[in-house]
Write an enzyme that holds these catalytic residues in place. Structure first.
Site, PDB file in Angstrom:
ATOM      1  N   GLN A   1       2.320   3.132  -5.660  1.00 31.84           N
ATOM      2  CA  GLN A   1       1.383   2.589  -6.637  1.00 31.84           C
ATOM      3  C   GLN A   1       0.226   1.854  -5.963  1.00 31.84           C
ATOM      4  O   GLN A   1      -0.914   1.914  -6.430  1.00 31.84           O
ATOM      5  CB  GLN A   1       2.108   1.642  -7.598  1.00 31.84           C
ATOM      6  CG  GLN A   1       3.038   2.328  -8.582  1.00 31.84           C
ATOM      7  CD  GLN A   1       2.301   3.129  -9.644  1.00 31.84           C
ATOM      8  OE1 GLN A   1       1.166   2.828  -9.997  1.00 31.84           O
ATOM      9  NE2 GLN A   1       2.957   4.157 -10.158  1.00 31.84           N
TER      10      GLN A   1
ATOM     11  N   GLU B   1      15.452   5.393 -16.508  1.00 34.51           N
ATOM     12  CA  GLU B   1      15.760   5.872 -15.159  1.00 34.51           C
ATOM     13  C   GLU B   1      17.247   6.142 -14.985  1.00 34.51           C
ATOM     14  O   GLU B   1      17.648   7.165 -14.425  1.00 34.51           O
ATOM     15  CB  GLU B   1      15.306   4.838 -14.130  1.00 34.51           C
ATOM     16  CG  GLU B   1      13.799   4.679 -14.012  1.00 34.51           C
ATOM     17  CD  GLU B   1      13.391   3.487 -13.185  1.00 34.51           C
ATOM     18  OE1 GLU B   1      12.196   3.378 -12.872  1.00 34.51           O
ATOM     19  OE2 GLU B   1      14.260   2.639 -12.849  1.00 34.51           O
TER      20      GLU B   1
ATOM     21  N   HIS C   1       5.691  -3.430 -12.842  1.00 33.83           N
ATOM     22  CA  HIS C   1       7.029  -3.345 -13.437  1.00 33.83           C
ATOM     23  C   HIS C   1       7.527  -4.771 -13.595  1.00 33.83           C
ATOM     24  O   HIS C   1       7.301  -5.615 -12.727  1.00 33.83           O
ATOM     25  CB  HIS C   1       7.951  -2.536 -12.529  1.00 33.83           C
ATOM     26  CG  HIS C   1       9.368  -2.425 -12.999  1.00 33.83           C
ATOM     27  ND1 HIS C   1       9.707  -2.222 -14.325  1.00 33.83           N
ATOM     28  CD2 HIS C   1      10.544  -2.476 -12.323  1.00 33.83           C
ATOM     29  CE1 HIS C   1      11.024  -2.149 -14.431  1.00 33.83           C
ATOM     30  NE2 HIS C   1      11.547  -2.314 -13.233  1.00 33.83           N
TER      31      HIS C   1
ATOM     32  N   SER D   1      14.791  32.318 -25.639  1.00 33.76           N
ATOM     33  CA  SER D   1      15.378  33.378 -26.460  1.00 33.76           C
ATOM     34  C   SER D   1      16.160  32.793 -27.632  1.00 33.76           C
ATOM     35  O   SER D   1      16.556  31.617 -27.611  1.00 33.76           O
ATOM     36  CB  SER D   1      16.313  34.238 -25.610  1.00 33.76           C
ATOM     37  OG  SER D   1      17.469  33.484 -25.246  1.00 33.76           O
TER      38      SER D   1
ATOM     39  N   SER E   1       1.857   1.406   6.552  1.00 29.95           N
ATOM     40  CA  SER E   1       1.040   1.145   5.365  1.00 29.95           C
ATOM     41  C   SER E   1      -0.203   0.338   5.719  1.00 29.95           C
ATOM     42  O   SER E   1      -1.291   0.578   5.184  1.00 29.95           O
ATOM     43  CB  SER E   1       1.863   0.415   4.301  1.00 29.95           C
ATOM     44  OG  SER E   1       2.883   1.246   3.804  1.00 29.95           O
TER      45      SER E   1
ATOM     46  N   TYR F   1       0.848  -1.190   0.000  1.00 25.54           N
ATOM     47  CA  TYR F   1       0.000   0.000   0.000  1.00 25.54           C
ATOM     48  C   TYR F   1       0.882   1.238   0.000  1.00 25.54           C
ATOM     49  O   TYR F   1       0.736   2.148   0.801  1.00 25.54           O
ATOM     50  CB  TYR F   1      -0.943  -0.017   1.205  1.00 25.54           C
ATOM     51  CG  TYR F   1      -2.161   0.868   1.042  1.00 25.54           C
ATOM     52  CD1 TYR F   1      -3.165   0.528   0.143  1.00 25.54           C
ATOM     53  CD2 TYR F   1      -2.301   2.036   1.777  1.00 25.54           C
ATOM     54  CE1 TYR F   1      -4.280   1.334  -0.014  1.00 25.54           C
ATOM     55  CE2 TYR F   1      -3.416   2.851   1.637  1.00 25.54           C
ATOM     56  CZ  TYR F   1      -4.398   2.500   0.736  1.00 25.54           C
ATOM     57  OH  TYR F   1      -5.507   3.306   0.583  1.00 25.54           O
ATOM     58  N   GLY F   2       1.839   1.232  -0.939  1.00 26.08           N
ATOM     59  CA  GLY F   2       2.745   2.358  -1.084  1.00 26.08           C
ATOM     60  C   GLY F   2       2.326   3.258  -2.220  1.00 26.08           C
ATOM     61  O   GLY F   2       1.142   3.456  -2.474  1.00 26.08           O
TER      62      GLY F   2
ATOM     63  N   GLN G   1      10.146  -8.163  -3.364  1.00 20.34           N
ATOM     64  CA  GLN G   1       9.086  -8.980  -3.963  1.00 20.34           C
ATOM     65  C   GLN G   1       9.405 -10.468  -3.971  1.00 20.34           C
ATOM     66  O   GLN G   1       8.519 -11.294  -3.729  1.00 20.34           O
ATOM     67  CB  GLN G   1       8.790  -8.502  -5.389  1.00 20.34           C
ATOM     68  CG  GLN G   1       8.029  -7.201  -5.445  1.00 20.34           C
ATOM     69  CD  GLN G   1       7.646  -6.812  -6.859  1.00 20.34           C
ATOM     70  OE1 GLN G   1       7.769  -7.608  -7.796  1.00 20.34           O
ATOM     71  NE2 GLN G   1       7.177  -5.589  -7.036  1.00 20.34           N
TER      72      GLN G   1
END
Length: 340
Positions: free
Chosen positions: A29, A195, A108, A252, A53, A26-27, A86
Site C-alpha cells: 500500500q 479474509e 486498516h 451450463s 524498501s 513503502y510496501g 505498527q
C-alpha cells in the site's frame, strides 16, 4: 444500514493542501499511496527503515528518511507498515515526534480498534482503506480511475479529520470510483472476517478439501487441480463482473443445477455456526491478541503454518502444472518482497 457512495464532487475541502505528508512504509500500500498522492500534487516524503524498501523509495524519487525523522517533519502521517510491527514502530519512532494538530492515518483499523496504538487526544486519527492490493491501487490510478475505498474518523481533534480522510482518498484516486464512510470497528471486524472465513481461509480450505476428496477417491491429482483450483478464477471473474446471476447465466445448465442442489450440502448451517465462532473471536479480540503474541514470540505459529501449507500436495502439483502455463503470469518473488 444503507450507506451512500461518494465521489470527487463530494470532497469539498482540499485538506491536504500545504501539508507535509509522511507515508510510513513503502510496501504494497505504501508505494501506491505515496506515488498517487505525489502525482496529484501533494508534498510526500517516505519514512522507512533501511533496507530494500528504503532503497526502492529513493530510486522512485522520494525524499526518504528514518521513520522518526519523517514523523517529525510531517503534518499528516500515514502508517502503512505491516499490522504486527505498527505498535513498536509507533511507540518508538512516531509518538515521540507527534505535535498537537497532527493527523495520523491508517489503511486498516487493526491497531487502533484493538487499542495496540493509542494516539494523543490532540491528534486526528483517520482511515483511507482502498479495497484492493497496492499494485492495483497504483495501476488503476495510472489508467485514469482507481480502486473504491472506505474512509473513517476515529478521533477528530481539529475538526478537520473527515476532510483529511476524504481528501486523502481523493489523492490516491479512490474518489474517482467511489468512497464509503465507515467506522474503525466496522472496517476492522468485517475485513478480518472476510479474509478468514471467505476470501483466504475459507476459500483455500474449500479448495484443499475438494482436491483431497478427488485424489483420495483415486482421481489424478493434475485433473483434480484443474477442477477445484485452476477453474476457480474463471468463476470468480464472472461473479466479480456481474454477481451470481452472470456466473449462472454463463455456465451450463448441468453446472447451475448442481450449484443449487449441492452447494447447501457443502456449506451447511453448521458451517455458518463455525463462521459465527470465527467472527466472535475477531470481535472479542482473541484473534488479534493471538496474532500479536505470536509475532512478539518470533512467529513460531505463523512459521509452522507456512511450512505446513508449502508441503500440501496441491501446491506441489500446481507448481509443476503452472510451468507449462506461462499465460497465468510470472511470479516475481523479488518484486513481491519489496512491496510487502
Amino acid at each position: 444500514m444503507a450507506v451512500t457512495m461518494e465521489y470527487e464532487k463530494d470532497v469539498k475541502v482540499a485538506a491536504l493542501d500545504g501539508k507535509k505528508i509522511a507515508v510510513i512504509g513503502y510496501g504494497s500500500q505504501g508505494h501506491a499511496h505515496a506515488q498517487n498522492l505525489r502525482d496529484t500534487g501533494h508534498d510526500v516524503i517516505i519514512g522507512v527503515r533501511p533496507g530494500k524498501s528504503f532503497d526502492k523509495a529513493k530510486e522512485d524519487g522520494f525524499d526518504t528518511y528514518t521513520v522518526a525523522e519523517a514523523a517529525k517533519l510531517a503534518d499528516v502521517i500515514m502508517i502503512l507498515a505491516p499490522d504486527e510491527i505498527q505498535q513498536d514502530l509507533y511507540e518508538a519512532e512516531i509518538a515521540p515526534n507527534l505535535e498537537a494538530g497532527n493527523a495520523v492515518g491508517f489503511a486498516h483499523g487493526f491497531n487502533i480498534h484493538f487499542e495496540f496504538i493509542k494516539v494523543p487526544a490532540d491528534v486526528d486519527v483517520f482511515m483511507c482503506a482502498p479495497k484492493g492490493p497496492g499494485h492495483l491501487v497504483r495501476r488503476t490510478f495510472e489508467e485514469g480511475f482507481g480502486v473504491p475505498a472506505l474512509y473513517a474518523v476515529y478521533q477528530d481533534a481539529t475538526g478537520n479529520a473527515k476532510d483529511i480522510a476524504m481528501d486523502w482518498c481523493k489523492g490516491v484516486g479512490s474518489a474517482r470510483v467511489g468512497l464509503l464512510e465507515t467506522t474503525y470497528k466496522e472496517e476492522t471486524e468485517e475485513d478480518l472476517f472476510g479474509e478468514q472465513a471467505v476470501l483466504c481461509g475459507g476459500l483455500t480450505a474449500l479448495i484443499e478439501a475438494g482436491f483431497e476428496v478427488l485424489t483420495e477417491a483415486g482421481y489424478a491429482p493434475e485433473l483434480a487441480y484443474f477442477e477445484v483450483l485452476h477453474e476457480m478464477k474463471l468463476i470468480v471473474d464472472l461473479i466479480y463482473e456481474g454477481g451470481f446471476k452472470k456466473m449462472r447465466q454463463s455456465i451450463s445448465n448441468t453446472a447451475e443445477y448442481g450449484d443449487y442442489v449441492s452447494g447447501p450440502r457443502v456449506i451447511t448451517e453448521q458451517v455458518k455456526e463455525n463462521m459465527k465462532a470465527v467472527l466472535a473471536d475477531i470481535q472479542n479480540g482473541k484473534f488479534a491478541n493471538d496474532f500479536v503474541d505470536d509475532y512478539k514470540a518470533g512467529r513460531p505459529k505463523l512459521t509452522a503454518y507456512r511450512e505446513q501449507a508449502a508441503n500440501l500436495e496441491i501446491e506441489k502439483v500446481g507448481a509443476e502444472l503452472r510451468k507449462a502455463m506461462p499465460f497465468v503470469g510470472k511470479n516475481d518473488d523479488d518484486a513481491f518482497k519489496i512491496y510487502n
